[in-house]
Design an enzyme around this catalytic site. Structure first.
Site, PDB file in Angstrom:
ATOM      1  N   ASP A 123     -15.117  -2.981  -1.973  1.00  0.00           N
ATOM      2  CA  ASP A 123     -14.766  -2.752  -0.571  1.00  0.00           C
ATOM      3  C   ASP A 123     -16.059  -2.557   0.205  1.00  0.00           C
ATOM      4  O   ASP A 123     -16.902  -1.750  -0.199  1.00  0.00           O
ATOM      5  CB  ASP A 123     -13.881  -1.508  -0.440  1.00  0.00           C
ATOM      6  CG  ASP A 123     -12.652  -1.583  -1.349  1.00  0.00           C
ATOM      7  OD1 ASP A 123     -12.165  -2.705  -1.581  1.00  0.00           O
ATOM      8  OD2 ASP A 123     -12.204  -0.527  -1.825  1.00  0.00           O
ATOM      9  N   ASP A 178       0.851  -1.187   0.000  1.00  0.00           N
ATOM     10  CA  ASP A 178       0.000   0.000   0.000  1.00  0.00           C
ATOM     11  C   ASP A 178       0.886   1.236   0.000  1.00  0.00           C
ATOM     12  O   ASP A 178       1.767   1.374   0.863  1.00  0.00           O
ATOM     13  CB  ASP A 178      -0.911   0.011   1.231  1.00  0.00           C
ATOM     14  CG  ASP A 178      -2.010  -1.036   1.149  1.00  0.00           C
ATOM     15  OD1 ASP A 178      -2.061  -1.774   0.139  1.00  0.00           O
ATOM     16  OD2 ASP A 178      -2.823  -1.114   2.091  1.00  0.00           O
TER      17      ASP A 178
END
Length: 240
Positions: A130, A8
């Site tokens: 998500d 990330d």
């Protein structure tokens, strides 16, 4: 089942967030390309990259870091999500050697773009879903919608999407284990391969996901950085 080590990216560094909160980030490596190389050296077959700043900005922000990773790891396919919301960006990334773009927010706001991209670049477009409590969240998880996960996934059944990356936000970065039940249910509801993300924090988690028989992959981040999962051991386990 494929294990995807996660990198990330925030402000050019490899970080992990707690439940998607940009204010709760831990820097694990200030040279993401070195981090990627260490994963590749351990034997990983794929890399999972997220441009966290890009997810909020709506456009690529950590492009230089992504390009450095691609240059450091030739021959290892990588998928990228975060801030990819138009055809020009999709095309640019694929031309730069990215194997798969992940479309998240735009899958809710402009599903026709997903269909157009999947048709133009077969095998190179995935959808990132998500969710909090079964409902889809967008814009770096900052905005919640009334869209149900399964409904969104089913809407792309005929689009030629290569994978669905399903993240349970409440589990992400929390080291509490993935939402196996919800992920398995989604994988059984659609024909598109489903990749589990969020909370994958032990070899037991990986084994449980694999043993469903329907989950195509798993993404893990913090557990690899913290040492809770030994990547080489995990890859060996999944190869059986």
């Amino acid at each position: 089942m494929i294990l995807y080590p996660a990198i990330d990216l925030k402000d050019g560094q490899a970080v992990r967030l707690l439940r998607g909160d940009m204010e709760k980030s831990t820097v694990f490596n200030d040279k993401p390309a070195d981090q990627a190389k260490s994963f590749v050296d351990a034997g990983c077959e794929w890399l999972h990259l997220v441009d966290l700043n890009g997810a909020f900005a709506g456009e690529p922000v950590n492009g230089a870091a992504v390009e450095a990773i691609l240059a450091a790891c030739p021959g290892v396919p990588a998928q990228l999500g975060g801030g990819i919301r138009d055809m020009a960006t999709i095309e640019a990334w694929i031309e730069k050697g990215l194997q798969r773009v992940i479309l998240g927010t735009v899958a809710v706001e402009n599903p026709d773009l997903v269909r157009e991209a999947a048709k133009a670049f077969p095998g190179h477009v995935a959808v990132g879903i998500d969710a909090r409590n079964g409902k889809v969240a967008t814009k770096g998880w900052a905005e919640e919608t009334d869209v149900m996960v399964t409904d969104l996934a089913k809407s792309f059944e005929d689009a030629g999407v290569s994978a669905i990356i399903y993240t349970d936000i409440n589990r992400d970065g929390a080291m509490g284990g993935p939402n196996i039940e919800a992920t398995e249910a989604l994988a059984r509801a659609v024909s598109i391969p489903v990749i589990a993300s969020g909370g994958v924090s032990s070899l037991a988690d990986l084994t449980a996901l694999r043993d469903t028989g329907v989950i195509a992959g798993a993404i893990s981040g913090r557990a690899l950085y913290d040492g809770a999962i030994d990547l080489a051991e995990a890859l060996a386990l999944l190869k059986g």
